[in-house]
Design an enzyme around this catalytic site. Structure first.
Site, PDB file in Angstrom:
ATOM      1  N   GLU A 131      52.079  37.662  28.681  1.00 53.78           N
ATOM      2  CA  GLU A 131      52.547  37.497  30.065  1.00 53.78           C
ATOM      3  C   GLU A 131      51.610  36.649  30.923  1.00 53.78           C
ATOM      4  O   GLU A 131      51.996  36.226  32.012  1.00 53.78           O
ATOM      5  CB  GLU A 131      52.765  38.864  30.728  1.00 53.78           C
ATOM      6  CG  GLU A 131      51.538  39.754  30.851  1.00 53.78           C
ATOM      7  CD  GLU A 131      51.258  40.538  29.572  1.00 53.78           C
ATOM      8  OE1 GLU A 131      51.844  40.204  28.533  1.00 53.78           O
ATOM      9  OE2 GLU A 131      50.432  41.458  29.615  1.00 53.78           O
ATOM     10  N   ASP A 160      59.910  39.231  55.027  1.00 58.19           N
ATOM     11  CA  ASP A 160      60.520  40.414  54.422  1.00 58.19           C
ATOM     12  C   ASP A 160      61.467  41.140  55.382  1.00 58.19           C
ATOM     13  O   ASP A 160      62.620  41.407  55.049  1.00 58.19           O
ATOM     14  CB  ASP A 160      59.440  41.394  53.933  1.00 58.19           C
ATOM     15  CG  ASP A 160      58.447  40.717  53.020  1.00 58.19           C
ATOM     16  OD1 ASP A 160      58.803  39.655  52.472  1.00 58.19           O
ATOM     17  OD2 ASP A 160      57.326  41.222  52.870  1.00 58.19           O
ATOM     18  N   GLY A 164      46.649  48.501  28.761  1.00 57.08           N
ATOM     19  CA  GLY A 164      46.024  49.510  29.617  1.00 57.08           C
ATOM     20  C   GLY A 164      44.560  49.647  29.283  1.00 57.08           C
ATOM     21  O   GLY A 164      44.111  49.186  28.227  1.00 57.08           O
ATOM     22  N   CYS A 212      49.027  44.856  23.475  1.00 52.00           N
ATOM     23  CA  CYS A 212      47.632  45.278  23.590  1.00 52.00           C
ATOM     24  C   CYS A 212      47.519  46.802  23.416  1.00 52.00           C
ATOM     25  O   CYS A 212      47.771  47.306  22.337  1.00 52.00           O
ATOM     26  CB  CYS A 212      47.048  44.774  24.899  1.00 52.00           C
ATOM     27  SG  CYS A 212      45.267  44.786  24.874  1.00 52.00           S
ATOM     28  N   TYR A 213      47.227  47.544  24.482  1.00 56.83           N
ATOM     29  CA  TYR A 213      47.190  49.015  24.335  1.00 56.83           C
ATOM     30  C   TYR A 213      48.536  49.521  23.822  1.00 56.83           C
ATOM     31  O   TYR A 213      48.594  50.431  22.995  1.00 56.83           O
ATOM     32  CB  TYR A 213      46.860  49.672  25.676  1.00 56.83           C
ATOM     33  CG  TYR A 213      46.765  51.189  25.588  1.00 56.83           C
ATOM     34  CD1 TYR A 213      45.580  51.798  25.210  1.00 56.83           C
ATOM     35  CD2 TYR A 213      47.869  52.011  25.848  1.00 56.83           C
ATOM     36  CE1 TYR A 213      45.488  53.176  25.097  1.00 56.83           C
ATOM     37  CE2 TYR A 213      47.793  53.378  25.742  1.00 56.83           C
ATOM     38  CZ  TYR A 213      46.598  53.957  25.371  1.00 56.83           C
ATOM     39  OH  TYR A 213      46.519  55.331  25.248  1.00 56.83           O
ATOM     40  N   LYS A 268      58.025  39.051  46.053  1.00 59.88           N
ATOM     41  CA  LYS A 268      58.016  38.173  47.238  1.00 59.88           C
ATOM     42  C   LYS A 268      58.825  36.888  47.034  1.00 59.88           C
ATOM     43  O   LYS A 268      59.623  36.501  47.881  1.00 59.88           O
ATOM     44  CB  LYS A 268      56.564  37.820  47.565  1.00 59.88           C
ATOM     45  CG  LYS A 268      56.390  37.075  48.854  1.00 59.88           C
ATOM     46  CD  LYS A 268      56.123  38.042  49.968  1.00 59.88           C
ATOM     47  CE  LYS A 268      55.990  37.366  51.300  1.00 59.88           C
ATOM     48  NZ  LYS A 268      55.895  38.350  52.369  1.00 59.88           N
ATOM     49  N   HIS A 325      48.054  39.217  25.240  1.00 57.18           N
ATOM     50  CA  HIS A 325      48.901  39.348  26.438  1.00 57.18           C
ATOM     51  C   HIS A 325      49.780  38.104  26.599  1.00 57.18           C
ATOM     52  O   HIS A 325      49.329  37.101  27.157  1.00 57.18           O
ATOM     53  CB  HIS A 325      48.020  39.504  27.683  1.00 57.18           C
ATOM     54  CG  HIS A 325      47.377  40.850  27.781  1.00 57.18           C
ATOM     55  ND1 HIS A 325      47.986  41.923  28.374  1.00 57.18           N
ATOM     56  CD2 HIS A 325      46.192  41.300  27.319  1.00 57.18           C
ATOM     57  CE1 HIS A 325      47.200  42.983  28.301  1.00 57.18           C
ATOM     58  NE2 HIS A 325      46.100  42.634  27.653  1.00 57.18           N
TER      59      HIS A 325
END
Ligand code: XMP
Length: 519
Positions: A178, A233, A58, A85-86, A375, A176
């Site tokens: 990710e 969708d 964050g 991280c944060y 998606k 990070h």
């Protein structure tokens, strides 16, 4: 319904990349949800019953007064926790360590972490070459780790790059894992969920079964209406709901005169003829194009289309009589956005066309069977439901349709030219095998005529722009680097085959600073 699957909770502190954590976990067939830290109360934790928790990164500084904190009870749940991280810094601060900001310790970008002597299960498959590339993005740093934690990895500017308290299964990383710039990051998540005991049983087949049961439970024997746009969708939502409740579902498809070449026929064939669903085809081309006549301001166009869509939908939905539910293809990113840490973007760049406000106005409740999916997961579900592959892989198409690809005044002849040029461009992209590499491609017809020469004669026709972008989520985008041969061949085809166009340009603007659509 009780939760069939184990759930992982991601507590969001507002990082730009929190959604990517969820993506990595979903790839491991682990069910997770992102919730902003403000919403994570003790009652919420009891109800959610996570099997593991991740504290996201964050933008705030742990040192600042009033900076975001998770509820302290999260550390008493007796489940594995990973701070990123944060999330790492907040974990240290709350558990008795110390965080500081200071010169020379900020790190942004690529860094290399090296291991300490002792092995950690979280790091199985890491450090095979004695170091791992990671992505750092931090101003503050941990200066003292909390009691019980040990160091398992360091980087030049982060002596506590990887720490853990193995007795409590608490893990904290400064980088990070990710993002793609941490190439081995997925392995770290895999180890984490394995340690937490996730079975990896959250598959699309299972999702389909559960979603059908949920729809039946929610709807009972009431009627449902669904606005079909022809996009992936709403189509997947309609097929799924139809599988759950059969002819209690009626689809309404509005032709606003702003669809692509052959689009209306394609949607009608698929839903009315193939799926045999109760289907209302509302041909409202005259109405939309009439109201748009003479309008050239982008926001005015969007507002007219949005309002007319609601009016028309409401009129035709009334034909169904007594519907209690409205089906929508809302996706997980829309859900996150609307409850996000920041409350969504603060500046309106474009008024997006949707059916917002309609359920309240019509006294309808919402059925949103895709609100837990990204998606690409919707595409997977579509495949699972047997929708044609070509249809599922289609590029996104905006609600206001060709109107926002026709800057300036919208006229019927211009729309016709645009449709033809667009069809040729997409045909070219498909022929060259590039369609699936591109997030979205389309032609915009420009409000300008230019002089050309064809054969021995002078021409004075419209110019058009080709657009093609790569993107992950449409929020940012890069223009697609077509070869000059491709661009030349496509321009030649468009000019030769589409009367009314004598000049073709290629749009090489990324987003930001551009947007994907022209309006
Ligand atoms: P922009 O042009 O804002 O578009 O970069 C980002 C993505 O959103 C699509 N888009 C829309 N989709 N209703 C939609 O359903 C809209 O009003 C709308 N405006 C833009 C656009 O096609 C791109 O994929």
């Amino acid at each position: 319904m009780t939760n069939i699957h184990d759930r992982l909770l991601i507590i969001d502190f507002g990082s730009q990349v929190t959604q990517l954590i969820a993506r990595r976990l979903r790839e491991l067939n682990v069910y997770c949800e992102i919730h902003p830290y403000q919403n994570v109360t003790d009652a919420f934790l009891a109800e959610f019953a996570p099997k593991a928790v991740i504290l996201s990164g964050g933008p705030a500084s742990v040192i600042d007064e009033g900076s975001p904190r998770p509820p302290s009870t999260v550390f008493d749940l007796n489940v594995p926790i990973l701070g990123i991280c944060y999330g790492q810094q907040v974990m240290m601060e709350v558990l008795g360590g110390k965080v500081e900001s200071g010169h020379g310790t900020a790190e942004f970008g690529r860094a290399f972490v090296t291991p300490e002597a002792e092995k950690l299960a979280l790091l199985d498959g890491w450090f095979e070459d004695d170091k791992e590339q990671v992505w750092m993005s931090h101003g503050d740093h941990v200066s003292k780790i909390a009691p019980g934690f040990e160091v398992y990895g360091t980087s030049p500017n982060a002596p506590f790059a990887i720490t853990a308290d193995t007795s409590r299964n608490f893990f904290a990383v400064q980088f990070h894992p990710e993002v793609h710039h941490t190439p081995n990051g997925a392995k770290l998540y895999e180890n984490f969920v394995k340690m937490a005991g996730f079975k990896g049983d959250w598959t699309m087949g299972a999702y389909r079964e559960e979603a059908i049961a949920k729809i039946r439970e929610q709807v009972g024997d009431a009627k449902v209406i669904c606005g079909l746009s022809g996009g992936v969708d709403s189509s997947v939502a309609a097929v799924l709901i139809h599988e759950a409740i059969g002819d209690q579902l009626t689809c309404v498809f509005v032709n606003n005169g702003l669809l692509r070449k052959g689009e209306a026929e394609e949607v009608i064939t698929m839903f009315r003829d193939n799926y045999n669903m109760p289907f209302i085809y509302a041909d409202e081309r005259e109405l939309f194009l009439g109201e748009l006549d003479g309008q050239s301001d982008p926001e005015t166009k969007r507002k007219i289309i949005g309002k007319l869509f609601i009016d028309v939908f409401q009129k035709h939905a009334a034909e169904v009589g007594g519907a209690k539910f409205l089906a929508q293809g809302t996706l997980y990113p829309d859900v996150i956005e609307s409850v996000s840490f920041s409350g969504g973007p603060s500046v309106t760049i474009k008024s997006h066309h949707n059916v917002g406000g309609l359920p309240e106005k019509m006294g309808l409740k919402l059925v949103e069977p895709l609100r837990e999916l990204f998606k690409d997961e919707v595409r997977e579900l579509g495949r699972e439901l047997g929708l044609p592959t070509g249809f599922i892989g289609r590029h996104p198409f905006p609600g206001p349709g060709l109107a926002i690809r026709c800057p300036g005044e919208i006229t019927r002849p211009k729309l016709e030219i645009l449709r033809e040029a667009d069809a040729i461009y997409i045909d070219q992209i498909r022929k060259h095998g590039l369609y699936d590499e591109i997030w979205q491609a389309f032609v915009a017809i420009l409000p300008v005529k230019t002089v050309g020469v064809m054969g021995d004669g002078r021409t004075y026709d419209f110019a058009c722009a080709l657009r093609a972008v790569t993107s992950v989520d449409g929020m940012t985008a890069d223009y697609y680097p077509f070869s000059h041969e491709f661009l030349g061949e496509t321009a030649t085809r468009i000019i030769n085959e589409v009367p009314g166009i004598n000049r073709v340009t290629y749009d090489i603007t990324s987003k930001p600073p551009g947007t994907i659509e022209w309006e």
